[in-house]
Every structure is written in C-alpha cells, then in structure tokens.
Design an enzyme around this catalytic site. Structure first.
Site, PDB file in Angstrom:
ATOM      1  N   GLY A 276       0.816  -0.986  -0.115  1.00  0.00           N
ATOM      2  CA  GLY A 276      -0.040   0.004   0.057  1.00  0.00           C
ATOM      3  C   GLY A 276       0.742   1.349  -0.098  1.00  0.00           C
ATOM      4  O   GLY A 276       2.060   1.057   0.014  1.00  0.00           O
ATOM      5  N   ASN A 277       0.206   2.464   0.029  1.00  0.00           N
ATOM      6  CA  ASN A 277       1.052   3.693   0.010  1.00  0.00           C
ATOM      7  C   ASN A 277       1.662   3.855   1.308  1.00  0.00           C
ATOM      8  O   ASN A 277       2.964   4.462   1.214  1.00  0.00           O
ATOM      9  CB  ASN A 277      -0.049   5.020  -0.192  1.00  0.00           C
ATOM     10  CG  ASN A 277      -0.608   4.944  -1.751  1.00  0.00           C
ATOM     11  OD1 ASN A 277       0.217   4.923  -2.504  1.00  0.00           O
ATOM     12  ND2 ASN A 277      -1.814   4.701  -1.761  1.00  0.00           N
TER      13      ASN A 277
ATOM     14  N   ALA B 196       3.612  -2.072   3.694  1.00  0.00           N
ATOM     15  CA  ALA B 196       3.689  -3.166   2.948  1.00  0.00           C
ATOM     16  C   ALA B 196       3.355  -4.273   3.939  1.00  0.00           C
ATOM     17  O   ALA B 196       3.749  -4.608   4.921  1.00  0.00           O
ATOM     18  CB  ALA B 196       4.809  -3.592   1.964  1.00  0.00           C
TER      19      ALA B 196
ATOM     20  N   GLY C 287      -7.636   0.233  -9.019  1.00  0.00           N
ATOM     21  CA  GLY C 287      -6.350  -0.224  -8.271  1.00  0.00           C
ATOM     22  C   GLY C 287      -6.402  -1.754  -7.844  1.00  0.00           C
ATOM     23  O   GLY C 287      -7.484  -2.401  -7.775  1.00  0.00           O
ATOM     24  N   ALA C 288      -5.265  -2.466  -8.135  1.00  0.00           N
ATOM     25  CA  ALA C 288      -5.026  -3.855  -7.872  1.00  0.00           C
ATOM     26  C   ALA C 288      -5.738  -3.988  -6.457  1.00  0.00           C
ATOM     27  O   ALA C 288      -6.449  -5.119  -6.152  1.00  0.00           O
ATOM     28  CB  ALA C 288      -3.476  -4.419  -7.891  1.00  0.00           C
ATOM     29  N   ASP C 289      -5.610  -3.408  -5.433  1.00  0.00           N
ATOM     30  CA  ASP C 289      -6.187  -3.690  -4.025  1.00  0.00           C
ATOM     31  C   ASP C 289      -7.425  -3.527  -4.061  1.00  0.00           C
ATOM     32  O   ASP C 289      -7.902  -4.453  -3.321  1.00  0.00           O
ATOM     33  CB  ASP C 289      -5.576  -2.631  -2.994  1.00  0.00           C
ATOM     34  CG  ASP C 289      -5.530  -1.231  -3.252  1.00  0.00           C
ATOM     35  OD1 ASP C 289      -5.870  -0.868  -4.600  1.00  0.00           O
ATOM     36  OD2 ASP C 289      -5.735  -0.500  -2.493  1.00  0.00           O
TER      37      ASP C 289
END
EC number: 2.7.1.33
Length: 261
Positions: free
Chosen positions: A8-9, A12, A108-110
């Site tokens: 994530g931003n 991790a 977004g992938a998340d």
C-alpha cells in the site's frame, strides 16, 4: 507455502498461506527504495522467529499500488525463493471477476483483490467494501463478484496531517478513538481529535447511506484496511471487519489461477 505481498501507499503487508490457511503476517513501512536484500534480511528473521523456513515458500503473489516498489519485490522472489512472482492484474494472472466501470484499467489492484475476497466471504449478495488506508475507498461489489464502482476519499490520517500542515499553531497528535462520546472538547488536542474522528464517522455514515439509497438493495458492509480497527466501536457502520481482506484476496486469486493450469 504461498507468500502474499500487498504493497500500500503507507505499509507493505507480507503473509504466508498454506492452502487457504493464513499462517503468519507481517508489516513494514512502504519504501520503494528498499532493496531485495533488505527485504530478505527483515523477512527471514521474522519467518525464523515463527518457525518457518524460506525454503518452504514455493510461490509468491504481489499486489501493489506503488509501481516503483514492484521490481525489487520481484527480485526478492526470484533471488531468495527461486520463483517468478505473480503480479495481480498482469498476465498470466486474470481477475476472474468483471470490472464494470468506464476505465477498468484504472481500478487499483488492491480494490480488485478486495472484491475477490469479499465475494469469497459473502457470495450471492451485494457488498460494500470500505478500505481504511492512506485513502479511504468504498466499493460496490455485485452478487456475482463484479466490481461496480465506488468512492475515493482522503484517509483519516491524511485528513489530520493536512489540518496540521495548514494551521501553524495546531499540534501534531495521533489519531485514536476519543475517550468519551462528548463532541465538545476542552483542549486544543481533544477538539482536533473530536473533529477528525467524529467528522470522519459522520462522513462514512453519510456515504454509506447515499450508496445504499442509490443501489436500492440490501448491502453487506465489509470494513478492511490498516485503520479499520480504529472504528470498530462504531458497530452500526459495518456488518463485519476483515483486517486481512486484501491478503486473503491474493490467496484466492492465486488459488483460482492454479485451478486453471
């Protein structure tokens, strides 16, 4: 074992799975300059502490919203685990769900991974997944698991940081649930905390109500993300809190891919 990595931003997350069982999880601050060697020194120590050996890892899957972090994580998988990492959203990994939005490539992938995990825990029902991270996202997932769109809002920490940055005399404080339900603070710090926390609760309440009204069907509200537990006392907001939703989504994504081989 499967090593699942969710970048994530802010943080991790790393997790080990055997089949569908989550064995262990660890978290480290996101830094796109961190090398594969640095990751391995940190990860190897934690794995050993919990009784796992890197030789037992036979697959790695990665989801990241920080593109520059990807290369070194792929190198980590290749150099230290002897495998080519699978990357969520890139060939040969396919989502297995429909992204029914105007620009599916921008999802977004998340958020797509969360949709997969939400479908696994609540199949056949409309779902609203709220992820509390650097940004807070609210996503509508259909009964068949399709991603149907959503909302992006500033995260609660980001809101607090913006307030402090813009007002020179305001102190830096940590976000937490206020000690009481009072919305009248008697110190600067308590007033800031009340404003950010209860203001954020009101925003989430309002957005949930608006989404439910627009969708017009019952929704299962699932909360996840690093800051979801901050709001766990607001039980009326959510039907369930799933702190490991993204990691479990990566596990499901990997397992559904294996079934197609």
């Amino acid at each position: 074992m499967l090593l699942a990595i969710d970048v994530g931003n802010t943080n991790a997350k790393f997790a080990l799975f055997r089949g569908a069982e989550l064995l262990a999880r660890w978290r480290i601050a996101t830094d796109d300059r961190r090398t594969a060697d640095e990751y391995m020194v940190w990860l190897d120590q934690l794995m050993r502490i919990e009784g796992y050996d890197r030789g037992d890892v036979d697959a790695v899957i990665i989801s990241t919203v920080v593109p520059r972090a990807l290369h070194n994580l792929q190198l980590l998988a290749h150099k230290y685990f002897g495998v080519d990492a699978l990357v969520a959203g890139r060939e040969p990994v396919t989502w297995g769900i429909a992204l029914k939005v105007d620009e599916p490539q921008s999802v977004g992938a998340d958020r797509a991974v969360n949709a997969i995990a939400a479908q696994a825990v609540e199949p056949g029902r409309d779902k609203l997944v709220i992820s509390f991270g650097t940004a807070t996202t609210l996503d509508h997932i259909g009964p068949d698991g399709a991603y149907l769109g959503g909302i992006i809002a500033p995260g609660v920490n980001l809101s607090l940081e913006a307030l402090v940055a813009a007002a020179a005399k305001l102190p830096r404080i940590a976000i937490e649930a206020p000690a009481s339900a009072s919305v009248i603070g008697r110190t600067t710090e308590s007033q800031m905390l009340i404003g950010v926390y209860w203001g954020y609760v009101a925003m989430i309440e309002g957005l949930i109500a608006r989404m439910k009204a627009q969708i017009g069907k019952p929704l299962v509200v699932v909360a996840t993300g690093g800051l979801a537990t901050l709001f766990q006392e607001q039980a009326h907001l959510f039907d369930r809190i799933e702190p490991d939703l993204t990691l479990n989504g990566l596990m499901h994504l990997y397992n559904q891919g294996q079934q197609k081989i």
